[in-house]
Design a protein around this motif. Structure first.
Motif, PDB file in Angstrom:
ATOM      1  N   ALA A  43       0.476  -1.071   0.217  1.00 26.69           N
ATOM      2  CA  ALA A  43       0.226   0.138   0.038  1.00 26.69           C
ATOM      3  C   ALA A  43       0.865   1.209   0.086  1.00 26.69           C
ATOM      4  CB  ALA A  43      -1.198  -0.417   1.110  1.00 26.69           C
ATOM      5  N   LEU A  44       2.081   1.600   1.000  1.00 20.95           N
ATOM      6  CA  LEU A  44       3.115   2.259   1.021  1.00 20.95           C
ATOM      7  C   LEU A  44       3.670   2.764  -0.514  1.00 20.95           C
ATOM      8  CD1 LEU A  44       4.621   1.162   4.024  1.00 20.95           C
ATOM      9  CD2 LEU A  44       3.151   3.922   3.467  1.00 20.95           C
ATOM     10  N   ALA A  45       3.499   1.151  -1.430  1.00 15.86           N
ATOM     11  CA  ALA A  45       4.465   1.718  -2.798  1.00 15.86           C
ATOM     12  C   ALA A  45       3.781   2.146  -3.648  1.00 15.86           C
ATOM     13  CB  ALA A  45       5.101   0.393  -3.227  1.00 15.86           C
ATOM     14  N   LEU A  46       2.033   2.119  -3.089  1.00 14.57           N
ATOM     15  CA  LEU A  46       0.693   2.078  -4.086  1.00 14.57           C
ATOM     16  C   LEU A  46       1.296   4.149  -4.421  1.00 14.57           C
ATOM     17  CD1 LEU A  46      -1.777  -0.584  -4.297  1.00 14.57           C
ATOM     18  CD2 LEU A  46      -0.546   0.342  -6.379  1.00 14.57           C
ATOM     19  N   ALA A  47       1.014   4.089  -2.443  1.00 17.52           N
ATOM     20  CA  ALA A  47       0.669   5.740  -2.622  1.00 17.52           C
ATOM     21  C   ALA A  47       1.494   6.410  -3.108  1.00 17.52           C
ATOM     22  CB  ALA A  47       0.690   6.049  -0.981  1.00 17.52           C
ATOM     23  N   ALA A  48       3.317   6.128  -2.914  1.00 12.15           N
ATOM     24  CA  ALA A  48       4.628   6.751  -3.094  1.00 12.15           C
ATOM     25  C   ALA A  48       4.046   6.063  -5.327  1.00 12.15           C
ATOM     26  CB  ALA A  48       5.939   5.778  -2.944  1.00 12.15           C
ATOM     27  N   THR A  49       3.752   5.772  -5.740  1.00 13.19           N
ATOM     28  CA  THR A  49       4.062   5.793  -7.115  1.00 13.19           C
ATOM     29  C   THR A  49       3.002   6.606  -7.636  1.00 13.19           C
ATOM     30  OG1 THR A  49       3.594   3.496  -7.218  1.00 13.19           O
ATOM     31  CG2 THR A  49       5.775   4.197  -7.310  1.00 13.19           C
ATOM     32  N   ARG A  50       2.057   5.012  -7.959  1.00 19.54           N
ATOM     33  CA  ARG A  50       0.216   5.632  -9.073  1.00 19.54           C
ATOM     34  C   ARG A  50      -0.622   5.980  -8.366  1.00 19.54           C
ATOM     35  NH1 ARG A  50      -0.948   0.247 -11.049  1.00 19.54           N
ATOM     36  NH2 ARG A  50       0.095  -0.256  -9.815  1.00 19.54           N
ATOM     37  N   HIS A  51      -0.588   5.925  -6.896  1.00 23.35           N
ATOM     38  CA  HIS A  51      -1.910   6.983  -6.161  1.00 23.35           C
ATOM     39  C   HIS A  51      -1.768   7.747  -4.836  1.00 23.35           C
ATOM     40  CE1 HIS A  51      -4.660   4.409  -8.490  1.00 23.35           C
ATOM     41  NE2 HIS A  51      -3.811   3.455  -8.237  1.00 23.35           N
ATOM     42  N   PRO A  52      -0.836   8.997  -5.335  1.00 22.27           N
ATOM     43  CA  PRO A  52       0.049   9.903  -4.636  1.00 22.27           C
ATOM     44  C   PRO A  52      -1.540  10.638  -3.797  1.00 22.27           C
ATOM     45  CG  PRO A  52      -0.122  10.328  -5.954  1.00 22.27           C
ATOM     46  CD  PRO A  52      -0.420   9.137  -6.956  1.00 22.27           C
TER      47      PRO A  52
ATOM     48  N   PRO B  49       1.042  23.109  13.041  1.00 18.97           N
ATOM     49  CA  PRO B  49       2.701  23.942  13.167  1.00 18.97           C
ATOM     50  C   PRO B  49       2.919  22.586  14.380  1.00 18.97           C
ATOM     51  CG  PRO B  49       0.729  25.019  14.684  1.00 18.97           C
ATOM     52  CD  PRO B  49      -0.100  24.316  13.507  1.00 18.97           C
ATOM     53  N   GLY B  50       4.037  22.210  13.751  1.00 15.21           N
ATOM     54  CA  GLY B  50       5.430  21.648  14.263  1.00 15.21           C
ATOM     55  C   GLY B  50       5.504  19.942  14.009  1.00 15.21           C
ATOM     56  N   LEU B  51       3.723  19.694  12.886  1.00 13.28           N
ATOM     57  CA  LEU B  51       4.196  18.406  13.038  1.00 13.28           C
ATOM     58  C   LEU B  51       4.182  18.088  11.241  1.00 13.28           C
ATOM     59  CD1 LEU B  51       0.385  17.916  14.973  1.00 13.28           C
ATOM     60  CD2 LEU B  51       2.717  17.852  15.671  1.00 13.28           C
ATOM     61  N   PRO B  52       4.743  16.912  11.226  1.00 16.86           N
ATOM     62  CA  PRO B  52       5.382  16.932   9.932  1.00 16.86           C
ATOM     63  C   PRO B  52       4.438  16.297   9.062  1.00 16.86           C
ATOM     64  CG  PRO B  52       5.281  14.859  11.220  1.00 16.86           C
ATOM     65  CD  PRO B  52       4.893  15.808  12.439  1.00 16.86           C
ATOM     66  N   PRO B  53       4.166  16.653   7.458  1.00 17.61           N
ATOM     67  CA  PRO B  53       3.201  16.575   6.752  1.00 17.61           C
ATOM     68  C   PRO B  53       3.024  14.917   6.481  1.00 17.61           C
ATOM     69  CG  PRO B  53       5.488  17.169   5.468  1.00 17.61           C
ATOM     70  CD  PRO B  53       5.742  16.825   7.401  1.00 17.61           C
ATOM     71  N   LEU B  54       1.626  14.577   5.854  1.00 15.69           N
ATOM     72  CA  LEU B  54       0.964  13.369   6.508  1.00 15.69           C
ATOM     73  C   LEU B  54       1.569  11.775   6.102  1.00 15.69           C
ATOM     74  CD1 LEU B  54      -1.790  11.736   7.399  1.00 15.69           C
ATOM     75  CD2 LEU B  54      -2.194  12.028   4.541  1.00 15.69           C
ATOM     76  N   ALA B  55       2.406  12.211   4.662  1.00 17.84           N
ATOM     77  CA  ALA B  55       2.908  11.304   3.872  1.00 17.84           C
ATOM     78  C   ALA B  55       3.940  10.792   4.917  1.00 17.84           C
ATOM     79  CB  ALA B  55       3.433  11.126   2.994  1.00 17.84           C
ATOM     80  N   GLU B  56       4.882  11.842   5.359  1.00 11.68           N
ATOM     81  CA  GLU B  56       5.784  11.533   5.440  1.00 11.68           C
ATOM     82  C   GLU B  56       5.926  11.386   7.420  1.00 11.68           C
ATOM     83  OE1 GLU B  56       8.718  15.359   5.707  1.00 11.68           O
ATOM     84  OE2 GLU B  56       9.009  14.407   7.943  1.00 11.68           O
ATOM     85  N   ALA B  57       4.511  11.334   7.644  1.00 17.41           N
ATOM     86  CA  ALA B  57       4.219  10.824   9.431  1.00 17.41           C
ATOM     87  C   ALA B  57       3.301   8.966   9.082  1.00 17.41           C
ATOM     88  CB  ALA B  57       3.103  11.500   9.614  1.00 17.41           C
ATOM     89  N   VAL B  58       3.325   8.758   8.073  1.00 21.18           N
ATOM     90  CA  VAL B  58       2.848   7.820   8.218  1.00 21.18           C
ATOM     91  C   VAL B  58       3.763   6.968   7.853  1.00 21.18           C
ATOM     92  CG1 VAL B  58       1.840   6.597   6.597  1.00 21.18           C
ATOM     93  CG2 VAL B  58       0.514   8.599   6.907  1.00 21.18           C
ATOM     94  N   ARG B  59       5.221   7.437   6.655  1.00 22.87           N
ATOM     95  CA  ARG B  59       5.931   6.420   5.952  1.00 22.87           C
ATOM     96  C   ARG B  59       6.925   6.618   7.794  1.00 22.87           C
ATOM     97  NH1 ARG B  59       6.315   5.659   1.620  1.00 22.87           N
ATOM     98  NH2 ARG B  59       4.575   6.579   0.157  1.00 22.87           N
ATOM     99  N   TYR B  60       7.290   7.330   8.401  1.00 24.25           N
ATOM    100  CA  TYR B  60       8.518   7.147   9.311  1.00 24.25           C
ATOM    101  C   TYR B  60       7.216   6.206  10.735  1.00 24.25           C
ATOM    102  CZ  TYR B  60      10.457   9.002  13.642  1.00 24.25           C
ATOM    103  OH  TYR B  60      11.115   8.797  14.731  1.00 24.25           O
TER     104      TYR B  60
END
Ligand code: ADP
Ligand code: MG
Length: 690
Positions: free
Chosen positions: A166-175, A188-199
């Motif tokens: 699922a993470l791979a799909l989100a990174a490629t064909r389905h951002p 404020p002070g919080l990371p962007p969504l995709a970064e947070a999920v991947r982390y």
């Protein structure tokens, strides 16, 4: 979202696996991406055997010294593994002959497992292990290993593999799966969504594990923020939708209102006057009222409810008043009967106990409209119940009802008109919960007790003086007073609580053979409980032994003494509610807090607050500070709100920013609202009608 594959579009997912995923709440790729680890394993470094600590998970590597079957209490295979620092034992209870043969002396193994201390030093029970080829070394993991909430037929490797896809799909064909709808200045002070999920699915080796375990990492807070925001937005939407509905404007003729006040045995307090003006203003509009009336125990909410009922009936519509128990409903029937029947308002009465032709007659009065007011329990919203023209619903002790039940009653309105709702409670609802769970409904507060109440100042008594307390009960009851004895237990088990109360009741009965003692606890059937409460109310019992289930709101003016055992186990708000049950009559009332010694300093300070103030709201606020909202609220209120990641207690500090972001999104980025709600509430649309 067009084009996004569903779960069965992933490699290896057929109908069976999809069904298993559905069982743990995963219905879509989105759900899979937000299925966060419970905890992590650290497989990023080797631990020398000598450094293994019982209870900790670790990767070790070494050489097999030998593997032998040992017949002890349980037949097991023990394999000795040595590294330069020492020797550890690998212990297997389930093993095959082939497995034993493979563990030859000199073989290099890498193992992962939890260390514990065994009879011959440190051991790993059923570790994962693999043989190493010195010529082809394998790297250690470079990320922490996530451990997910799993379910039947779902292994960790399988979940990891699916989430990886699922993470791979989100990174490629389905951002769009991880599209960030929130501009950085909103979070404020919080990371962007995709970064947070991947982390969170694969934190680096150096990640602050304690912070992650506590759910306090910025990546987790980013997701919690968005989830709370989605709930808040959804409630705003629903609220706006309700604002578009029509309600019957309700206002009684002045003459009826005058007769109501003239018939009341008391004059309204200033607070009751103010709140009834607020209610009347809402009722007079053609938009449905949704108002929460908060007022301390004994502040006189019922009289305000009566006033609202007069408005409804005076305008030619019907009202329904729902209470959580038969005994409370019965109490309302008697009280409201005295106040309203002289005005010509006919009251129908409906509870689960009512059967046959008696029930049919009440239903008929409600359906034909001859009854202006219906009073009852959950029976009021059952399928076969019809109202002629319901314009107002009143829920007493709202925290005892689920949202659905409140809505089921509201939906008894006729045609396209939505009834007004008045919701009453003695348990203050913290702002945080109101924002997420109650659509920011309008509040009215009764912050004044009727005159002539004797404040009940609690007396702190150590348990070694129990005999004196019992003597005091005896004395009071012989003098014609009645008393409560409240048992508390730390355990959540209803059964243990019931047992404790039974034992206490038996002990008290043998110490006080001439008193009539009743007993109620969570295991007593509702009918039997109501019988005991009615007997107590009627003065046929001297002493009522109870767990904390004693009915909120039950008025027994002759009860002037309450003993609460181990009060240090209860929240202040709860203690305050309990003591509110005495001090309603003319006699001076007392509440004895019989505490276990030694009392901790903190517990002592908490109990002292009860002596300093009699203001339920101040007490609830202090309680919130000292114990957090989870303790104060109980599950009934939080249970309706299903949060996946956020925690109302832990993340309460995010709420101001959440409301701010909601307002900004709604005006500047309305296109973000629907996708955010869909992402987080998805299929759960939803408990949160208002
Ligand atoms: P609660 O807010 O806990 O539901 P109730 O409505 O049961 O409180 O009121 C508690 C008691 O106070 C009742 O006996 C009621 O008749 C009485 N009461 C209510 N308002 C007044 C008032 N303004 N003056 C005197 N007594 C009042
Ligand atoms: Mg009440």
């Amino acid at each position: 979202m067009p084009g996004v594959p569903n779960l069965t579009g992933l490699r290896g997912v057929g109908p069976q696996l999809a069904a298993r995923l559905a069982r743990i709440g995963i219905h879509s790729l989105q759900d899979l991406l937000f299925h966060l680890p419970l905890r992590y394993q650290d497989r990023t470094r080797l631990t020398p055997v000598a450094a293994l600590r019982p209870g900790a998970e670790a990767v070790i590597e070494g050489e097999v010294l030998g593997a032998d079957i040992v017949l002890g209490r349980r037949r097991s295979l023990l394999c000795k593994l040595a590294d330069r620092s020492g020797v550890a034992t690998l212990r297997f209870f389930h093993f095959s002959a082939a497995q034993q043969r493979a563990l030859v002396r000199g073989l290099r193994l890498r193992c992962f497992g939890e260390a514990r201390s065994g009879p011959a030093g440190i051991e790993l029970v059923h570790p994962e292990y693999r043989a190493l080829d010195p010529a082809a070394p394998i790297d250690l993991e470079d990320r922490l290993t996530p451990i997910y909430p799993a379910g039947e037929g779902l292994t960790q490797p399988r979940l990891r593999q699916l989430i990886g896809q699922a993470l791979a799909l989100a990174a490629t064909r389905h951002p769009e799966l991880l599209h960030d709808w929130l501009a950085p200045e909103l979070t404020p002070g919080l990371p962007p969504l995709a970064e947070a999920v991947r982390y969170l699915h694969a934190p680096p080796a150096a990640a602050p594990v304690a912070q992650l375990l506590a759910g306090e990492h910025p990546a987790q807070r980013r997701l919690a923020f968005e989830e709370l925001l989605a709930h808040h937005l959804s409630l705003r939407q629903l609220r706006a939708r309700v604002q578009h509905r029509r309600a019957p404007p309700l206002a009684a003729p002045a003459e009826l209102e005058e007769r109501f006040f003239a018939a009341l045995p008391f004059a309204f307090t200033a607070a009751q006057r103010r709140v009834s003006r607020e209610v009347a203003a809402d009722l007079a509009r053609d938009r449905p009222m949704l108002r929460l009336l908060q007022g301390d125990v004994g502040s006189g909410k019922t009289a305000v409810a009566a006033y609202a009922i007069v408005q409804a009936v005076g305008a030619g519509r019907q009202a329904a008043l729902m209470a959580p128990t038969e005994i409370l409903a019965e109490q309302h029937r008697v009280t409201l009967g005295c106040w309203l029947e002289p005005l010509g308002i006919r009251i129908a009465w409906l509870t689960g106990k009512l059967k046959g032709s008696a029930r049919a007659a009440e239903l008929d009065a409600m359906a034909s409209g001859t009854a202006g007011l219906a009073i009852g329990t959950h029976a009021l919203f059952q399928n076969d119940v019809c109202y002629h023209d319901l314009g107002l619903t009143i829920i007493d002790e709202q925290h005892r009802f689920g949202v659905h039940q409140r809505l089921a009653l509201r939906d008894k309105g006729r045609g396209r008109l939505t009834p007004h709702q008045l919701i009453m409670t003695a348990t203050p609802i913290p702002r945080s919960l109101a924002m997420i769970g109650y659509a920011d409904l309008d509040h009215s507060i009764l912050d004044e007790l009727p005159p002539g109440r004797t404040p009940v100042n609690p007396l702190l008594v150590p348990d070694r003086r129990r005999a004196d307390v019992i003597a005091r009960i005896h004395h009071a009851c012989r003098a014609g007073q009645q008393a409560y004895w409240v048992c508390t237990l730390i355990e959540d088990s209803e059964q243990l609580q019931a047992q404790a109360a039974e034992t206490t009741a038996a002990d008290l009965q043998s110490a006080l053979p001439d008193l009539r003692i009743g007993l109620v606890h969570g295991r007593v059937k509702p009918a039997a409980k109501a019988e005991v409460m009615t007997a107590f109310k009627a003065g046929e019992l001297d002493l009522l032994v109870a767990t904390t289930v004693i009915e909120v709101g039950v008025d027994v003016p002759n009860a002037s003494l309450m003993v609460i055992e181990n009060p240090e186990r209860l929240g202040l708000a709860q203690l305050h509610q309990l003591r509110g049950r005495v001090g309603r009559g003319r006699a001076a009332s007392h509440c004895v807090l019989l505490y276990s010694t030694p009392l901790s300093r903190l517990a002592g300070e908490r109990l002292a607050i009860l002596r300093r103030t009699n203001d339920g709201f101040a007490i609830a606020e202090r309680d919130l500070e000292l114990r957090g909202p989870g303790e104060v609220l109980g599950t009934r209120q939080t249970g309706d709100i299903q949060l996946r990641i956020a925690d109302l207690c832990r993340d309460a500090d995010l709420l101001p920013a959440v409301t701010r972001a909601a307002a900004i999104l709604a005006t500047r980025h309305p296109e973000a609202v629907a996708p955010l709600i869909a992402r987080w509430l998805g299929r759960a649309q939803r408990y949160g009608e208002v």
